[in-house]
Design an enzyme around this catalytic site. Structure first.
Site, PDB file in Angstrom:
ATOM      1  N   GLU A 224       0.814  -1.209   0.000  1.00 36.40           N
ATOM      2  CA  GLU A 224       0.000   0.000   0.000  1.00 36.40           C
ATOM      3  C   GLU A 224       0.853   1.267   0.000  1.00 36.40           C
ATOM      4  O   GLU A 224       1.747   1.440   0.826  1.00 36.40           O
ATOM      5  CB  GLU A 224      -0.929  -0.003   1.223  1.00 36.40           C
ATOM      6  CG  GLU A 224      -1.732   1.252   1.410  1.00 36.40           C
ATOM      7  CD  GLU A 224      -2.682   1.530   0.261  1.00 36.40           C
ATOM      8  OE1 GLU A 224      -2.726   2.691  -0.190  1.00 36.40           O
ATOM      9  OE2 GLU A 224      -3.365   0.595  -0.188  1.00 36.40           O
TER      10      GLU A 224
ATOM     11  N   THR B 160      -6.113   2.665  -5.489  1.00 33.11           N
ATOM     12  CA  THR B 160      -5.859   1.247  -5.209  1.00 33.11           C
ATOM     13  C   THR B 160      -6.703   0.347  -6.097  1.00 33.11           C
ATOM     14  O   THR B 160      -6.222  -0.668  -6.619  1.00 33.11           O
ATOM     15  CB  THR B 160      -6.147   0.943  -3.729  1.00 33.11           C
ATOM     16  OG1 THR B 160      -5.185   1.617  -2.919  1.00 33.11           O
ATOM     17  CG2 THR B 160      -6.060  -0.548  -3.445  1.00 33.11           C
TER      18      THR B 160
ATOM     19  N   HIS C  47      -0.597   3.441   4.842  1.00 37.49           N
ATOM     20  CA  HIS C  47      -1.614   4.236   4.160  1.00 37.49           C
ATOM     21  C   HIS C  47      -1.718   5.596   4.839  1.00 37.49           C
ATOM     22  O   HIS C  47      -1.559   5.702   6.048  1.00 37.49           O
ATOM     23  CB  HIS C  47      -2.971   3.515   4.217  1.00 37.49           C
ATOM     24  CG  HIS C  47      -4.003   4.063   3.272  1.00 37.49           C
ATOM     25  ND1 HIS C  47      -4.536   5.332   3.399  1.00 37.49           N
ATOM     26  CD2 HIS C  47      -4.607   3.512   2.183  1.00 37.49           C
ATOM     27  CE1 HIS C  47      -5.414   5.537   2.438  1.00 37.49           C
ATOM     28  NE2 HIS C  47      -5.477   4.449   1.687  1.00 37.49           N
TER      29      HIS C  47
ATOM     30  N   ASP D  62       1.059   0.092  -5.134  1.00 43.22           N
ATOM     31  CA  ASP D  62      -0.162   0.356  -5.901  1.00 43.22           C
ATOM     32  C   ASP D  62      -0.226   1.778  -6.450  1.00 43.22           C
ATOM     33  O   ASP D  62      -0.723   2.012  -7.542  1.00 43.22           O
ATOM     34  CB  ASP D  62      -1.411   0.036  -5.086  1.00 43.22           C
ATOM     35  CG  ASP D  62      -1.522   0.855  -3.804  1.00 43.22           C
ATOM     36  OD1 ASP D  62      -0.509   1.428  -3.364  1.00 43.22           O
ATOM     37  OD2 ASP D  62      -2.633   0.917  -3.231  1.00 43.22           O
ATOM     38  N   HIS D  63       0.283   2.766  -5.681  1.00 42.74           N
ATOM     39  CA  HIS D  63       0.259   4.161  -6.152  1.00 42.74           C
ATOM     40  C   HIS D  63       1.161   4.985  -5.256  1.00 42.74           C
ATOM     41  O   HIS D  63       1.747   4.463  -4.303  1.00 42.74           O
ATOM     42  CB  HIS D  63      -1.164   4.730  -6.165  1.00 42.74           C
ATOM     43  CG  HIS D  63      -1.895   4.595  -4.856  1.00 42.74           C
ATOM     44  ND1 HIS D  63      -1.615   5.381  -3.749  1.00 42.74           N
ATOM     45  CD2 HIS D  63      -2.892   3.756  -4.468  1.00 42.74           C
ATOM     46  CE1 HIS D  63      -2.412   5.042  -2.751  1.00 42.74           C
ATOM     47  NE2 HIS D  63      -3.188   4.049  -3.148  1.00 42.74           N
TER      48      HIS D  63
END
Length: 731
Positions: free
Chosen positions: A264, A308, A426, A485-486
């Site tokens: 994440e 996500t 996150h 993911d990003h």
């Protein structure tokens, strides 16, 4: 002096009059919108013309909307203007908060999908909100007080309907003029795939909302009108751009388990990054440089508004997220997909996803059925998942979640394909003191500085899981793939990004490279090394399937195998920007990719030709992917050896899931647990999670239980000297 004051008073609008109150309201809406444009959004305004457009664009809709009140008389007109002001202010306020976190604007699809994320959204908002944000409501409060205390009195004179109509018409004409000027500066503004920043910069935030609603309606109509013939041009495009399989790697890992690790918000810059001389992610660094790990250092996230969810969509289906909203939320329940879980399931694999939060987040509980996941182990499957001490931010803490996940992985019949979604790293990057083991960075940006602490925690969690895999025997027969993911730190934090990367300031070239995330594929005996090919998340599906010996030649998917000798090294971003091995386009600027030299294509005919060809390739890819998603075109397509997924065959209720797992274990007896005489291997899972009785962390030290096991020490902590020669497809 008195005469001067009287003269000014005569020329100054009478705010008691309906028209005067209207002019005041228009001015207030305009000034606060322009203030928000300049302080809360990064719209990339360049030059006098664009600044003029930005100043102009809040006015048309302010005039049009507020002029509605002019068709009424007395107090109704005044309170209606205040209400319209309030609605516009709420919309502005919501976008200011959303943009601060996601660098994008709210869409109708995002608003409609609020139910899939609302349980956790408040946790982020509490961190990003600023007292200054409430200034957008200050004028409304003042107006209400002025009216209530009769400092502004109601005008009982009726505004002529003709005047009201002309005012509305003036707003419409002003909007058209603004659009004309904008179109001259940016051709194809509403017909090509642009960043939403362009729409807001040139047309305005309210106009963007109208445009987005139109596009959403248009998308719904596309599906209704789509037919099988719409696939022909897409199949021809994919055939013309097909990449060859790499003979040295194709089928190399056939029959092995696959464990996809979703890291994440994890960015590439964290690899080998140090804070005060201490590695942030020592275990992932070792894994990245292992001689049996294929690592990609020019790998980019390609997500849009779905973040996500978009990453998952690309990895599992080879399709991009759509231009607005999350495709998983909007199409995951109803569309037909030919996704990796279903493809491998029909090749004899067991498939499972694991996530320590509610199943409905991003509509996973429905989308995973469309993708063909046999199991979805979500929050109800994890003991004490509701224990507040076991959770942080968006779900279970990674160390606890991964330990609990091992219980299900050891029961999956082999071979299996699994995806493990971590969440502790996150935003807002908060971590309780007992789990902190490294100092914060010192950028003076509180949003950014805790990022390395949650990244370190993720690093330790992964190492503990890897140690268990080795002790249980799962490691020897598995492919382990890790992907970020990003971005974790949005480009709204430019000053902090500059400090983290050791630069005085950031350019669009720096921000483009800031979109890099890790991608690693590891298996015992795999010929590894750091691969410099340019690629992104859309390329993961064919890369993994080809390693397993499954061709993607007949699939409707837009990625190319990252190991292919003839792949096109072009990475499209969701907003139409892109990076290639030679040039990149980002935020309206163009650069030489390897040097960062800024160029003007008009001054270099060769560069312009290549850039135009690349843009055409990118635009087609994004458009065709959107066509597949919005038209649900895969319902018309039947690839060889693939059976259409029936979502009614799946249930993720805990009782049914556990019953199926027990049944499959009795029938197949191939699980790790079965190979250990049906005894659990969890006794070998060692964690230092203090919540489970482990020792508290020490800042700037990695606890011994979080180190990679000794079996990996001689596996190649290579610094490049001993690595397999790097692959450079550019040749």
């Amino acid at each position: 002096m008195q005469r001067v004051m009287l003269a000014i008073k005569k020329k100054w609008p009478d705010f008691n009059a309906t028209v005067g109150f209207f002019l005041l309201s228009v001015f207030l809406v305009w000034i606060k919108t322009y203030w928000a444009y300049k302080t809360s959004f990064s719209l990339g305004v360049k030059g006098t013309l664009q600044e003029f457009i930005l100043i102009l664009n809040p006015l048309p809709t302010a005039i049009i909307l507020l002029s509605i009140a002019l068709y009424f008389r007395g107090k109704v007109a005044y309170w209606l203007m205040i209400l319209i002001n309030l609605i516009q202010s709420i919309w502005l306020f919501a976008n200011m908060l959303y943009y601060r976190e996601f660098s994008d604007f709210l869409s109708l699809n995002i608003i409609n999908s609020g139910g899939s994320v609302e349980n956790n959204l408040g946790k982020s908002i509490a961190e990003i909100i600023s007292p200054f944000d409430f200034l957008v409501f200050l004028d409304i409060i003042i107006l209400i007080l002025l009216v209530l205390f009769k400092r502004i009195k109601y005008d009982k004179v009726i505004v002529q309907k003709r005047f009201a109509a002309l005012t509305t018409l003036f707003g419409i004409v002003l909007m058209l003029v603004g659009y004309g000027i904008s179109s001259k500066d940016r051709s194809g503004l509403l017909t090509r795939t642009f960043d939403n920043n362009y729409i807001v910069k040139y047309l305005g935030l309210n106009e963007y909302a109208a445009y987005n609603m139109f596009k959403t309606k248009q998308t719904a109509d596309v599906k209704k009108d789509a037919d099988a013939q719409d696939l022909n041009k897409i199949k021809n495009y994919l055939k013309d751009n097909q990449a060859l399989q790499n003979a040295a790697y194709f089928g190399k890992e056939k029959g092995k388990n696959v464990i996809m690790f979703h890291l994440e918000s994890f960015q590439q810059f964290l690899i080998d990054y140090k804070v005060d001389g201490v590695e942030v992610t020592p275990n992932l660094n070792k894994f990245y440089h292992d001689q049996n790990t294929l690592s990609f250092d020019n790998f980019y996230n390609q997500v849009g508004q779905g973040k996500t969810a978009d990453a998952e969509m690309m990895l599992e289906t080879g399709l991009f997220g759509t231009a607005s909203g999350s495709a998983m939320v909007n199409y995951g329940t109803s569309n037909t997909y030919q996704a990796v879980p279903a493809i491998l399931d029909q090749q004899g694999y067991t498939t499972a996803a694991l996530h320590g939060d509610v199943a409905s987040f991003w509509n996973r509980d429905n989308t995973y059925k469309s993708w063909g996941y046999d199991y979805f182990f979500s929050k109800p499957y994890f003991k004490n998942a509701d224990n507040a001490n076991y959770n942080i931010g968006y779900g279970m803490k990674d160390k606890i979640f991964l330990k609990d996940s091992a219980k299900y992985l050891e029961q999956l019949p082999q071979p299996f394909y699994s995806k493990i979604i971590t969440v502790t790293n996150h935003y807002p990057y908060d971590l309780d003191k007992q789990n902190i083991s490294i100092a914060k960075t010192k950028t003076s940006d509180k949003t950014v500085d805790g990022y390395v602490q949650t990244a370190r925690y993720l690093d330790q969690s992964f190492a503990e899981f890897l140690n268990w895999m080795k002790k249980s025997g799962l490691y020897d027969n598995s492919v382990i793939a890790l992907y970020g993911d990003h971005y974790g730190i949005s480009e709204n934090h430019k000053a902090a990004i500059a400090k983290l990367t050791g630069k005085k300031s950031t350019t669009n070239f720096d921000l483009a490279n800031w979109q890099k995330v890790p991608f690693m594929v590891h298996a015992p005996g795999l010929k590894g090394g750091v691969n410099h090919t340019y690629g992104g998340e859309i390329d993961v599906m064919p890369t993994i399937l080809h390693l397993l010996g499954k061709s993607t030649q007949d699939n409707i998917q837009f990625g190319q195998d990252l190991l292919s000798p003839n792949r096109r090294q072009i990475v499209p971003f969701r907003n139409g920007d892109w990076v290639s091995a030679e040039y990149m386009k980002y935020g309206g600027d163009y650069y030489v990719t390897t040097t960062g030299t800024k160029i003007k294509p008009k001054e270099d005919p060769r560069a312009k030709e290549i850039i135009d060809q690349t843009q055409s390739y990118v635009d087609k890819m994004l458009t065709y992917s959107d066509d597949v998603q919005t038209g649900d075109l895969l319902r018309f397509y039947k690839p060889k050896d693939f059976k259409k997924v029936n979502i009614k065959d799946y249930s993720y209720q805990r009782a049914k899931g556990m019953s199926l797992l027990q049944k499959m274990n009795k029938e197949h007896k191939t699980s790790i647990k079965a190979q250990h005489d049906n005894k659990s291997t969890l006794k070998d899972y060692v964690t230092d999670a203090p919540e489970l009785g482990g020792e508290p962390q020490t800042i700037q030290e990695v606890s011994s239980s979080s180190e990679l096991s000794k079996t990996d020490e001689n596996n190649g902590e290579d610094d490049g000297a001993n690595a397999t020669p790097t692959t450079d497809i550019q040749q």
